[in-house]
Scaffold this active site. Structure first.
Site, PDB file in Angstrom:
ATOM      1  N   ASN A   9       0.859  -1.184   0.000  1.00  0.00           N
ATOM      2  CA  ASN A   9       0.000   0.000   0.000  1.00  0.00           C
ATOM      3  C   ASN A   9       0.895   1.233   0.000  1.00  0.00           C
ATOM      4  O   ASN A   9       1.514   1.551   1.005  1.00  0.00           O
ATOM      5  CB  ASN A   9      -0.890  -0.042   1.262  1.00  0.00           C
ATOM      6  CG  ASN A   9      -1.719   1.218   1.445  1.00  0.00           C
ATOM      7  OD1 ASN A   9      -1.804   2.059   0.548  1.00  0.00           O
ATOM      8  ND2 ASN A   9      -2.336   1.348   2.612  1.00  0.00           N
ATOM      9  N   LYS A  11       0.082   4.296  -0.271  1.00  0.00           N
ATOM     10  CA  LYS A  11      -0.565   5.471   0.354  1.00  0.00           C
ATOM     11  C   LYS A  11      -0.373   6.724  -0.526  1.00  0.00           C
ATOM     12  O   LYS A  11      -0.383   6.605  -1.739  1.00  0.00           O
ATOM     13  CB  LYS A  11      -0.020   5.653   1.775  1.00  0.00           C
ATOM     14  CG  LYS A  11      -0.150   4.353   2.595  1.00  0.00           C
ATOM     15  CD  LYS A  11       0.069   4.529   4.056  1.00  0.00           C
ATOM     16  CE  LYS A  11      -0.098   3.182   4.751  1.00  0.00           C
ATOM     17  NZ  LYS A  11       0.010   3.257   6.202  1.00  0.00           N
ATOM     18  N   HIS A  95      -9.554   1.076   5.254  1.00  0.00           N
ATOM     19  CA  HIS A  95      -8.240   1.225   5.902  1.00  0.00           C
ATOM     20  C   HIS A  95      -8.388   2.206   7.071  1.00  0.00           C
ATOM     21  O   HIS A  95      -9.152   3.163   6.986  1.00  0.00           O
ATOM     22  CB  HIS A  95      -7.225   1.756   4.889  1.00  0.00           C
ATOM     23  CG  HIS A  95      -5.828   1.746   5.418  1.00  0.00           C
ATOM     24  ND1 HIS A  95      -5.369   2.711   6.287  1.00  0.00           N
ATOM     25  CD2 HIS A  95      -4.809   0.870   5.239  1.00  0.00           C
ATOM     26  CE1 HIS A  95      -4.116   2.417   6.612  1.00  0.00           C
ATOM     27  NE2 HIS A  95      -3.745   1.318   5.991  1.00  0.00           N
ATOM     28  N   GLU A  97      -6.696   4.580   8.087  1.00  0.00           N
ATOM     29  CA  GLU A  97      -6.478   6.004   7.761  1.00  0.00           C
ATOM     30  C   GLU A  97      -7.718   6.605   7.104  1.00  0.00           C
ATOM     31  O   GLU A  97      -8.000   7.793   7.276  1.00  0.00           O
ATOM     32  CB  GLU A  97      -5.227   6.141   6.880  1.00  0.00           C
ATOM     33  CG  GLU A  97      -3.967   5.921   7.708  1.00  0.00           C
ATOM     34  CD  GLU A  97      -2.770   5.386   6.929  1.00  0.00           C
ATOM     35  OE1 GLU A  97      -2.782   5.414   5.691  1.00  0.00           O
ATOM     36  OE2 GLU A  97      -1.814   4.918   7.597  1.00  0.00           O
ATOM     37  N   GLU A 167      -5.355  -5.141  10.876  1.00  0.00           N
ATOM     38  CA  GLU A 167      -4.363  -4.081  11.002  1.00  0.00           C
ATOM     39  C   GLU A 167      -4.616  -3.290  12.289  1.00  0.00           C
ATOM     40  O   GLU A 167      -5.364  -2.302  12.275  1.00  0.00           O
ATOM     41  CB  GLU A 167      -4.467  -3.129   9.808  1.00  0.00           C
ATOM     42  CG  GLU A 167      -4.122  -3.758   8.486  1.00  0.00           C
ATOM     43  CD  GLU A 167      -3.493  -2.745   7.553  1.00  0.00           C
ATOM     44  OE1 GLU A 167      -2.379  -2.975   7.099  1.00  0.00           O
ATOM     45  OE2 GLU A 167      -4.117  -1.688   7.316  1.00  0.00           O
ATOM     46  N   GLY A 173       2.610   2.077  10.834  1.00  0.00           N
ATOM     47  CA  GLY A 173       3.578   3.162  10.684  1.00  0.00           C
ATOM     48  C   GLY A 173       4.344   3.496  11.949  1.00  0.00           C
ATOM     49  O   GLY A 173       4.989   4.545  12.028  1.00  0.00           O
ATOM     50  N   SER A 213       3.489  -2.267  10.287  1.00  0.00           N
ATOM     51  CA  SER A 213       4.949  -2.316  10.489  1.00  0.00           C
ATOM     52  C   SER A 213       5.574  -3.652  10.076  1.00  0.00           C
ATOM     53  O   SER A 213       6.505  -4.129  10.726  1.00  0.00           O
ATOM     54  CB  SER A 213       5.299  -1.972  11.944  1.00  0.00           C
ATOM     55  OG  SER A 213       4.936  -0.628  12.224  1.00  0.00           O
TER      56      SER A 213
HETATM   57  P1  PGA Z   1       2.891   0.207   7.666  1.00  0.00           P
HETATM   58  O1  PGA Z   1       1.417   0.409   7.089  1.00  0.00           O
HETATM   59  O2  PGA Z   1       3.431  -1.065   7.045  1.00  0.00           O
HETATM   60  O3  PGA Z   1       3.655   1.421   7.222  1.00  0.00           O
HETATM   61  O4  PGA Z   1       2.769   0.091   9.135  1.00  0.00           O
HETATM   62  C1  PGA Z   1       0.546  -0.685   6.949  1.00  0.00           C
HETATM   63  C2  PGA Z   1      -0.756  -0.231   6.345  1.00  0.00           C
HETATM   64  O5  PGA Z   1      -1.210   0.880   6.637  1.00  0.00           O
HETATM   65  O6  PGA Z   1      -1.386  -0.978   5.570  1.00  0.00           O
END
Ligand code: PGA
Length: 251
Positions: A9, A11, A95, A97, A167, A173, A213
């Site tokens: 992803n 983003k 997601h 976010e 998740e 992140g 992560s």
């Molecule tokens: P990350 O994000 O690997 O940077 O923690 C995962 C995601 O948001 O799908």
């Protein structure tokens, strides 16, 4: 038999030319990868450029979001058929976010799942608890709610096009991934809930990914667990070598 699925992803990163460079490198590094599915989710504006590079190869195209209606006066929005026309196979839905920064509710998430299924897309429904919810011992309750509402009125016949991604919000992140044990526990819980909703056999077809992560260092731990059918990778998917190492982690 569920085929493992690894999704990157990207983003809100990459312009079309940067996306092309990244995906060209990935295609090179992923040569010879077999028996698993790999997809990248660039921003909408880079989908076409990435699609041109990957063509009909093994790497698949995914979108990060979609609108819940098929067409109409929804300024700035992108529909499932627009994504299909660019060759998207998968689409992320719900997601964290999107839920946190764009106010997406379980109800909207559910409408988006239906839109993806109405079209030809394979939705990846993202679920996960916030840190305070875990600390308060409410993590199962949160996941059950997100799954039940997110999949409301989804027919078991769609199970083979459905993927779930666990998740936990506190792991995204932050560099602080969930432990393998936590990911396995969540995956079992999610499968159990899917069985209640869809029936045992359809639920057995749904892939359950872990995300948050994920790195080349921790990916082999997740890959070693039959309960974890793949990973959803954010930050590390922007580095071709890291993403390729995650894909080659022994799924
Ligand atoms: P990350 O994000 O690997 O940077 O923690 C995962 C995601 O948001 O799908």
């Amino acid at each position: 038999m569920r085929i493992p699925l690894i999704v990157g992803n990207w983003k809100m990163n990459t312009t079309p030319s940067g996306a092309k460079t990244l995906v060209r490198e990935l295609v090179r590094l992923l040569q010879g990868v077999m028996n698993l599915e790999v997809a990248v989710a660039p921003p909408f504006t880079s989908l076409e450029a990435v699609g041109e590079v990957i063509g009909r190869g093994t790497l698949r195209l995914a979108a990060q979001d979609l609108h819940w209606e098929d067409r109409g006066p929804f300024t700035g929005a992108i529909s499932h058929s627009m994504l299909e026309a660019l060759g998207c196979v998968h689409v992320l839905v719900g997601h964290s976010e999107r839920r946190i920064y764009f106010g997406e509710t379980d109800h909207l998430v559910n409408r988006k799942i239906h839109a993806a299924l109405r079209g030809g897309l394979q939705p990846i429904l993202c679920v996960g608890e916030e840190e305070d919810e875990r600390e308060a011992g409410r993590y199962r309750e949160v996941l059950v709610r997100q799954i039940d509402r997110g999949l409301e009125e989804v027919s078991p016949g769609f199970a083979n096009r459905l993927t779930l991604a666990y998740e936990p919000v506190w792991a995204i992140g932050t560099g602080r991934a969930a432990t393998v044990e936590d990911a396995v526990d969540a995956s079992r819980m999610i499968r159990h809930q899917l069985e209640r909703l869809l029936g045992e056999k359809p639920a057995s077809q749904v892939r359950i990914l872990y995300g948050g992560s994920v790195s080349p260092a921790n990916a082999p731990g997740f890959a070693s667990q039959p309960e974890v059918d793949g990973v959803l990778v954010g930050g590390a998917s922007l580095k071709a070598a890291d993403f390729a190492a995650i894909v080659r982690a022994g799924w």
